[in-house]
Design an enzyme around this catalytic site. Structure first.
Site, PDB file in Angstrom:
ATOM      1  N   LYS A  16       0.828  -1.200   0.000  1.00 43.42           N
ATOM      2  CA  LYS A  16       0.000   0.000   0.000  1.00 43.42           C
ATOM      3  C   LYS A  16       0.867   1.255   0.000  1.00 43.42           C
ATOM      4  O   LYS A  16       2.035   1.219   0.405  1.00 43.42           O
ATOM      5  CB  LYS A  16      -0.879   0.024   1.265  1.00 43.42           C
ATOM      6  CG  LYS A  16      -1.922  -1.056   1.345  1.00 43.42           C
ATOM      7  CD  LYS A  16      -2.657  -0.987   2.666  1.00 43.42           C
ATOM      8  CE  LYS A  16      -3.741  -2.056   2.760  1.00 43.42           C
ATOM      9  NZ  LYS A  16      -4.879  -1.775   1.859  1.00 43.42           N
ATOM     10  N   ASP A  31      -7.716  -2.966  10.356  1.00 39.98           N
ATOM     11  CA  ASP A  31      -8.211  -3.946   9.392  1.00 39.98           C
ATOM     12  C   ASP A  31      -8.726  -5.208  10.069  1.00 39.98           C
ATOM     13  O   ASP A  31      -9.164  -6.139   9.388  1.00 39.98           O
ATOM     14  CB  ASP A  31      -7.100  -4.296   8.384  1.00 39.98           C
ATOM     15  CG  ASP A  31      -7.654  -4.714   7.040  1.00 39.98           C
ATOM     16  OD1 ASP A  31      -8.801  -4.359   6.731  1.00 39.98           O
ATOM     17  OD2 ASP A  31      -6.926  -5.387   6.284  1.00 39.98           O
ATOM     18  N   ARG A  56     -10.361 -11.479   1.754  1.00 41.06           N
ATOM     19  CA  ARG A  56     -11.221 -12.532   1.206  1.00 41.06           C
ATOM     20  C   ARG A  56     -10.519 -13.894   1.228  1.00 41.06           C
ATOM     21  O   ARG A  56     -11.182 -14.929   1.261  1.00 41.06           O
ATOM     22  CB  ARG A  56     -11.662 -12.153  -0.207  1.00 41.06           C
ATOM     23  CG  ARG A  56     -10.545 -12.057  -1.221  1.00 41.06           C
ATOM     24  CD  ARG A  56     -10.931 -11.211  -2.432  1.00 41.06           C
ATOM     25  NE  ARG A  56     -10.985  -9.792  -2.081  1.00 41.06           N
ATOM     26  CZ  ARG A  56     -11.337  -8.827  -2.935  1.00 41.06           C
ATOM     27  NH1 ARG A  56     -11.661  -9.135  -4.183  1.00 41.06           N
ATOM     28  NH2 ARG A  56     -11.368  -7.568  -2.551  1.00 41.06           N
TER      29      ARG A  56
END
Length: 495
Positions: free
Chosen positions: A276, A287, A350
């Site tokens: 990032k 997060d 995910r």
């Protein structure tokens, strides 16, 4: 802080401070008008002095009111009576709590729950008054050498209204507030403290505190043996080992199917090899907001002794660009047996979730709800006020949406259509872990949906609501209130 509900005549209540709502213009509230009568018009005379108009957010202390046993009054500006609603009520209670905390009163009586808030009843107003007060008074200064806020004088807040709420309402509201604070504490702690092993220790502490909670923690060796390749593709890049934390709350009938809550617990997300930008990367300690909400919800349910079985699963990992980290283009096999091509290592949530969602099949849950700070696209779509919901079972989605409306912890449904699945096609595996820029929140949910076909499932993307940036940076504890409300309704009506 301690809370009580009271219904005694206000002029008979002895208190350090009596909190009163004040509208702009003509006063129509029965609390104000009755107290004005008791004080022989003294109250309206003070208003006419012009120190307060009733504008939203204004406050004014008045001392030694005649005819009352209260030592002082605290007036809270509520704005236009016609425009006063749920948001105004919550903000007024937050203003009252903050003002009281900076004063000298150790105990106060809050009459704001007597205000009219649309069709909201005493139970709703009681719950929101507790949550608003505790939210406003929350501080996180455990890493400061000196406390960031003055010592709070206020120890007890009584909630006054003409009719008392249901007997269980106050206790459940306080338990929910404790759950929110617990979730905020966990998310606010930095990544060098709050890592997967730390979360496992927090789960152990909950198991020790509550007989109704049973804990099982899977380490990386156990996950590798099971075949959780997607989860391990994230955790292996860090020196901090990943953990699958499984907490079973047993409050219902022994053989009753549980509701499963699955939380993304990425305790720090650098993005991995797809690193990032440096700006605001510190906020990636948040997060694990989904995991924090599972912790907070289980704490609240255990405190409230909710008669329901719940399984809380935390997919705890740290996403780092180490020498063992996954590369873009790597292909991994999931617990479900499906293969995934990792095109972007920053789409890691995910990956840990898909294996966790497959793992919960063994509990034969009646419903599964996952919470995750999953996509920046959700912030683009919905901003920071409303969370997104997607899923495969409309009744479950509707129940969660209703719980969000009840708690003012609102969610908005996005379409989970088969057409979006095409964006996840891979030339080399069963699917890719990203689907491009278009509809990013939806394609992330499409990815998860491939692992949730065996049960009723809903996904909450809380990327825009789990924390606040800027000068008020910090975790919000959402969606703990929504989840507790939903679970409470499930306990009341198991069908």
């Amino acid at each position: 802080m301690e809370f009580k509900t009271v219904t005694a005549a206000l002029e008979r209540i002895k208190t350090s401070c009596l909190v009163i709502g004040l509208y702009q213009g003509t006063q129509t509230d029965t609390v104000f008008t009755s107290l004005d009568t008791v004080t022989g018009g003294w109250l309206s005379k003070q208003i006419k002095r012009g120190d307060i108009t009733g504008a939203k957010g204004q406050t004014l202390y008045l001392y030694d009111p005649p005819g009352l046993k209260a030592e002082r009054l605290l007036l809270i500006g509520c704005g236009d009576a016609a425009a006063f609603g749920e948001r105004g009520y919550i903000e007024a209670n937050q203003t009252a709590a903050r003002t009281l905390s900076g004063g000298g009163a150790k105990q106060a009586v809050n009459t704001l729950p007597a205000l009219s808030v649309g069709q909201r009843d005493a139970d709703w107003k009681t719950t929101q008054a507790v949550l608003a007060a505790e939210y406003a008074l929350y501080t996180f200064d455990e890493f400061k050498t000196a406390s960031a806020s003055p010592k709070q004088a206020l120890k007890r807040l009584d909630l006054w209204m003409p009719e008392a709420p249901a007997a269980t309402t106050l206790a459940r509201a306080v338990a929910t507030a404790h759950g929110v604070a617990f979730a905020r504490d966990l998310a606010n702690r930095p990544g060098n403290v709050c890592h997967p092993t730390y979360l496992a220790k927090q789960a152990k502490a909950l198991e020790k505190r509550f007989d109704s909670i049973e804990l099982d923690v899977l380490d990386e060796a156990a996950m590798e043996k099971l075949g959780m390749g997607a989860f391990l593709a994230v955790s292996k890049g860090s020196a901090q080992p990943g953990k699958l934390i499984v907490m079973q709350y047993r409050g219902g009938e022994k053989n009753a199917k549980p509701i499963a809550l699955v939380g993304k617990g990425v305790t720090f997300d650098t993005g991995g090899i797809s690193i990032k930008p440096a700006a605001q990367m510190d906020e990636m300690k948040f997060d694990m907001g989904g995991a924090a909400s599972v912790f907070g919800t289980l704490l609240a349910c255990a405190e409230a002794k909710l008669e329901l079985n719940i399984v809380g699963v935390i997919a705890a990992a740290e996403n780092m660009p180490g020498g063992r980290a996954s590369r873009p283009g790597d292909i991994v096999k999931t617990l479900s047996g499906q293969s995934v091509e990792i095109l972007n290592t920053d789409a890691e949530g995910r990956l840990v979730l898909c294996d966790a969602l497959t793992y919960v099949e063994r509990f034969e849950p009646s419903a599964v709800v996952d919470m995750a700070t999953l996509t920046g696209a959700c912030i683009v779509a919905l901003g920071h006020e409303v969370s997104a919901i997607l899923g495969n079972h409309p009744p479950l989605i509707d129940a969660l949406k209703h719980a969000g409306q009840e708690t003012f912890d609102r969610i908005w449904e996005l379409p989970l259509l088969d057409e979006y699945q095409d964006q996840l096609k891979s030339n080399f595996a069963d699917m890719a872990n990203i689907g491009g820029r278009a509809g990013g929140t939806i394609t992330a949910a499409c990815f998860l949906s491939r692992f949730t076909k065996k049960y009723n499932w809903a996904h909450l993307d809380i990327a825009g609501t789990a924390w606040v940036s800027g000068d008020k940076k910090g975790a919000t504890g959402r969606p703990v209130p929504l989840l507790v409300e939903y679970l409470t309704r499930c306990a009341a009506d198991p069908s």
